[in-house]
Scaffold this motif. Structure first.
Motif, PDB file in Angstrom:
ATOM      1  N   ALA A 128      23.262  99.796  47.610  1.00 29.27           N
ATOM      2  CA  ALA A 128      23.351 100.003  46.283  1.00 29.27           C
ATOM      3  C   ALA A 128      22.938 101.328  45.766  1.00 29.27           C
ATOM      4  CB  ALA A 128      22.822  99.134  45.948  1.00 29.27           C
ATOM      5  N   ALA A 129      23.181 102.454  46.112  1.00 27.23           N
ATOM      6  CA  ALA A 129      22.220 103.315  46.596  1.00 27.23           C
ATOM      7  C   ALA A 129      23.459 104.470  45.326  1.00 27.23           C
ATOM      8  CB  ALA A 129      22.045 104.442  47.085  1.00 27.23           C
ATOM      9  N   PRO A 130      23.973 105.315  44.226  1.00 28.55           N
ATOM     10  CA  PRO A 130      24.768 105.748  44.084  1.00 28.55           C
ATOM     11  C   PRO A 130      25.498 106.703  45.261  1.00 28.55           C
ATOM     12  CG  PRO A 130      23.231 106.716  42.507  1.00 28.55           C
ATOM     13  CD  PRO A 130      22.615 104.908  43.415  1.00 28.55           C
ATOM     14  N   ALA A 131      24.248 107.888  45.139  1.00 25.56           N
ATOM     15  CA  ALA A 131      24.540 108.296  46.281  1.00 25.56           C
ATOM     16  C   ALA A 131      23.957 108.128  47.717  1.00 25.56           C
ATOM     17  CB  ALA A 131      24.709 109.724  45.418  1.00 25.56           C
ATOM     18  N   ALA A 132      23.917 108.601  48.674  1.00 28.44           N
ATOM     19  CA  ALA A 132      22.795 109.026  50.414  1.00 28.44           C
ATOM     20  C   ALA A 132      23.359 109.970  50.545  1.00 28.44           C
ATOM     21  CB  ALA A 132      23.406 107.557  51.137  1.00 28.44           C
ATOM     22  N   GLN A 154      23.845 115.952  56.292  1.00 26.46           N
ATOM     23  CA  GLN A 154      24.924 116.381  57.347  1.00 26.46           C
ATOM     24  C   GLN A 154      26.463 115.106  57.188  1.00 26.46           C
ATOM     25  OE1 GLN A 154      24.554 116.666  61.164  1.00 26.46           O
ATOM     26  NE2 GLN A 154      22.864 117.145  60.235  1.00 26.46           N
ATOM     27  N   ARG A 155      26.187 114.146  55.831  1.00 24.89           N
ATOM     28  CA  ARG A 155      27.378 113.275  55.384  1.00 24.89           C
ATOM     29  C   ARG A 155      26.531 113.390  53.878  1.00 24.89           C
ATOM     30  NH1 ARG A 155      29.673 115.018  59.465  1.00 24.89           N
ATOM     31  NH2 ARG A 155      31.199 114.136  60.504  1.00 24.89           N
ATOM     32  N   VAL A 156      27.193 112.898  52.866  1.00 22.49           N
ATOM     33  CA  VAL A 156      26.850 112.822  51.272  1.00 22.49           C
ATOM     34  C   VAL A 156      27.878 111.326  51.092  1.00 22.49           C
ATOM     35  CG1 VAL A 156      26.988 113.433  49.169  1.00 22.49           C
ATOM     36  CG2 VAL A 156      26.264 114.907  50.920  1.00 22.49           C
ATOM     37  N   HIS A 157      27.396 110.119  51.318  1.00 24.13           N
ATOM     38  CA  HIS A 157      27.698 109.600  50.543  1.00 24.13           C
ATOM     39  C   HIS A 157      27.869 109.026  49.059  1.00 24.13           C
ATOM     40  CE1 HIS A 157      28.736 107.824  55.310  1.00 24.13           C
ATOM     41  NE2 HIS A 157      27.074 108.308  54.785  1.00 24.13           N
ATOM     42  N   VAL A 158      28.999 108.814  48.383  1.00 22.32           N
ATOM     43  CA  VAL A 158      28.742 108.287  46.994  1.00 22.32           C
ATOM     44  C   VAL A 158      29.841 107.193  46.584  1.00 22.32           C
ATOM     45  CG1 VAL A 158      28.037 111.264  46.196  1.00 22.32           C
ATOM     46  CG2 VAL A 158      30.532 110.098  46.603  1.00 22.32           C
ATOM     47  N   ARG A 159      28.864 106.604  45.628  1.00 16.78           N
ATOM     48  CA  ARG A 159      29.191 105.399  44.909  1.00 16.78           C
ATOM     49  C   ARG A 159      31.120 105.859  44.176  1.00 16.78           C
ATOM     50  NH1 ARG A 159      25.443 103.086  41.640  1.00 16.78           N
ATOM     51  NH2 ARG A 159      26.070 103.759  40.342  1.00 16.78           N
ATOM     52  N   GLU A 160      32.137 104.980  44.297  1.00 16.26           N
ATOM     53  CA  GLU A 160      33.462 105.552  44.204  1.00 16.26           C
ATOM     54  C   GLU A 160      33.587 105.647  42.722  1.00 16.26           C
ATOM     55  OE1 GLU A 160      36.561 103.045  45.571  1.00 16.26           O
ATOM     56  OE2 GLU A 160      35.850 103.544  47.453  1.00 16.26           O
ATOM     57  N   ASP A 161      32.418 104.914  42.277  1.00 16.07           N
ATOM     58  CA  ASP A 161      32.827 105.478  40.563  1.00 16.07           C
ATOM     59  C   ASP A 161      32.325 106.641  39.691  1.00 16.07           C
ATOM     60  OD1 ASP A 161      29.920 103.905  40.844  1.00 16.07           O
ATOM     61  OD2 ASP A 161      30.215 104.228  39.166  1.00 16.07           O
ATOM     62  N   ILE A 162      31.253 107.176  40.581  1.00 16.63           N
ATOM     63  CA  ILE A 162      30.708 108.499  39.604  1.00 16.63           C
ATOM     64  C   ILE A 162      31.732 109.479  40.891  1.00 16.63           C
ATOM     65  CG2 ILE A 162      28.290 107.512  39.672  1.00 16.63           C
ATOM     66  CD1 ILE A 162      27.088 108.911  42.413  1.00 16.63           C
ATOM     67  N   ILE A 170      31.251 115.326  40.960  1.00 15.53           N
ATOM     68  CA  ILE A 170      30.810 114.261  40.026  1.00 15.53           C
ATOM     69  C   ILE A 170      30.723 113.434  39.150  1.00 15.53           C
ATOM     70  CG2 ILE A 170      28.212 112.999  39.869  1.00 15.53           C
ATOM     71  CD1 ILE A 170      29.663 113.052  43.143  1.00 15.53           C
ATOM     72  N   ARG A 171      31.230 112.565  38.603  1.00 15.14           N
ATOM     73  CA  ARG A 171      31.625 111.858  37.283  1.00 15.14           C
ATOM     74  C   ARG A 171      30.172 112.371  36.105  1.00 15.14           C
ATOM     75  NH1 ARG A 171      35.173 108.087  39.605  1.00 15.14           N
ATOM     76  NH2 ARG A 171      37.876 109.025  38.657  1.00 15.14           N
ATOM     77  N   VAL A 172      29.874 113.419  35.871  1.00 17.07           N
ATOM     78  CA  VAL A 172      28.351 113.753  34.905  1.00 17.07           C
ATOM     79  C   VAL A 172      28.216 112.333  33.884  1.00 17.07           C
ATOM     80  CG1 VAL A 172      27.422 114.918  33.398  1.00 17.07           C
ATOM     81  CG2 VAL A 172      28.411 116.091  35.152  1.00 17.07           C
ATOM     82  N   ASN A 173      29.409 111.587  33.429  1.00 15.62           N
ATOM     83  CA  ASN A 173      29.389 111.055  31.724  1.00 15.62           C
ATOM     84  C   ASN A 173      29.068 109.625  33.176  1.00 15.62           C
ATOM     85  OD1 ASN A 173      29.421 112.493  30.480  1.00 15.62           O
ATOM     86  ND2 ASN A 173      32.339 112.292  30.321  1.00 15.62           N
ATOM     87  N   ALA A 174      29.684 109.301  34.055  1.00 16.10           N
ATOM     88  CA  ALA A 174      29.370 107.588  35.144  1.00 16.10           C
ATOM     89  C   ALA A 174      28.182 107.329  35.756  1.00 16.10           C
ATOM     90  CB  ALA A 174      30.291 107.451  35.649  1.00 16.10           C
ATOM     91  N   TYR A 175      27.014 109.209  36.203  1.00 17.83           N
ATOM     92  CA  TYR A 175      25.995 108.910  37.068  1.00 17.83           C
ATOM     93  C   TYR A 175      24.595 109.504  35.878  1.00 17.83           C
ATOM     94  CZ  TYR A 175      23.044 111.057  41.053  1.00 17.83           C
ATOM     95  OH  TYR A 175      22.611 111.316  41.287  1.00 17.83           O
TER      96      TYR A 175
END
Length: 200
Positions: A128-132, A154-162, A170-175
């Protein structure tokens, strides 16, 4: 007012500094316990410290009896951890996960959170996290009673919508991350943002 944090006001250093230096980002950290269960805990003494190599620090304070918290023990033992950024929908769950549980009891299970496998380490991440941010421990520094864990990202995982793939930004308006404010119980949202163009 002049406050002597090494003398007369030493016992008040935490509430004074934690209430002044804000907002602070929140690291919601997963680590693996010795039995393989997942520990989850939030920390606001956290930030990036560089990008070449990509490096962050998390500073878990000790328990009241002076023993290290599970996150610190697990990160040192396993040599890895995952930092999750906390947005508004996760704020309440993050706060609840700060409660002290017996060693080996999982906040992830208590909150009913879904886990996903990480790509480079054994410690899982929160779906559920927006980024890991998958991290391997670079080093642990003890300075007085402060424990600073430096993590090599090592890696950054971000939710597609942001995430904007064309610009790799990163989409500032969505995060909408949650920030830590004054001690003991204050937080903030980050919806009221403004832009100042940096001068040449």
């Amino acid at each position: 007012m002049e406050l002597d944090l090494l003398g007369a006001h030493a016992e008040r250093a935490y509430p004074i500094l934690a209430s002044l230096v804000c907002p602070r980002p929140i690291a919601w950290v997963t680590t693996l316990n010795a039995d393989g269960s997942v520990n989850l805990a939030p920390f606001s003494f956290f930030n990036l410290v560089g990008t070449d190599p990509p490096l962050l620090m998390v500073c878990p304070g000790d328990r009241h009896d002076g023993t290290p918290k599970d996150t610190a023990l697990n990160a040192k033992e396993r040599g890895e951890f995952v930092v999750h950024l906390v947005d508004e929908p996760l704020g309440e769950a993050m706060n609840r996960s700060s409660a002290t549980l017996p060693y080996g009891a999982s906040e992830v299970a208590k909150e009913g959170l879904e886990l996903l496998s990480s790509s480079t380490i054994a410690t899982p991440r929160l779906a559920a996290a927006p980024a890991a941010l998958e991290c391997k421990v670079h080093s642990v520094q003890l300075i007085g009673e402060n424990r600073m864990i430096l993590g090599l990202i090592q890696r950054v995982h971000v939710r597609e919508d942001i995430y904007e793939p064309d610009s790799a930004r990163i989409r500032v308006n969505a995060y909408h991350p949650v920030g830590r404010m004054a001690s003991p119980n204050w937080y903030c949202t980050t919806r009221n943002q403004f832009e100042m163009v940096r001068p040449a």
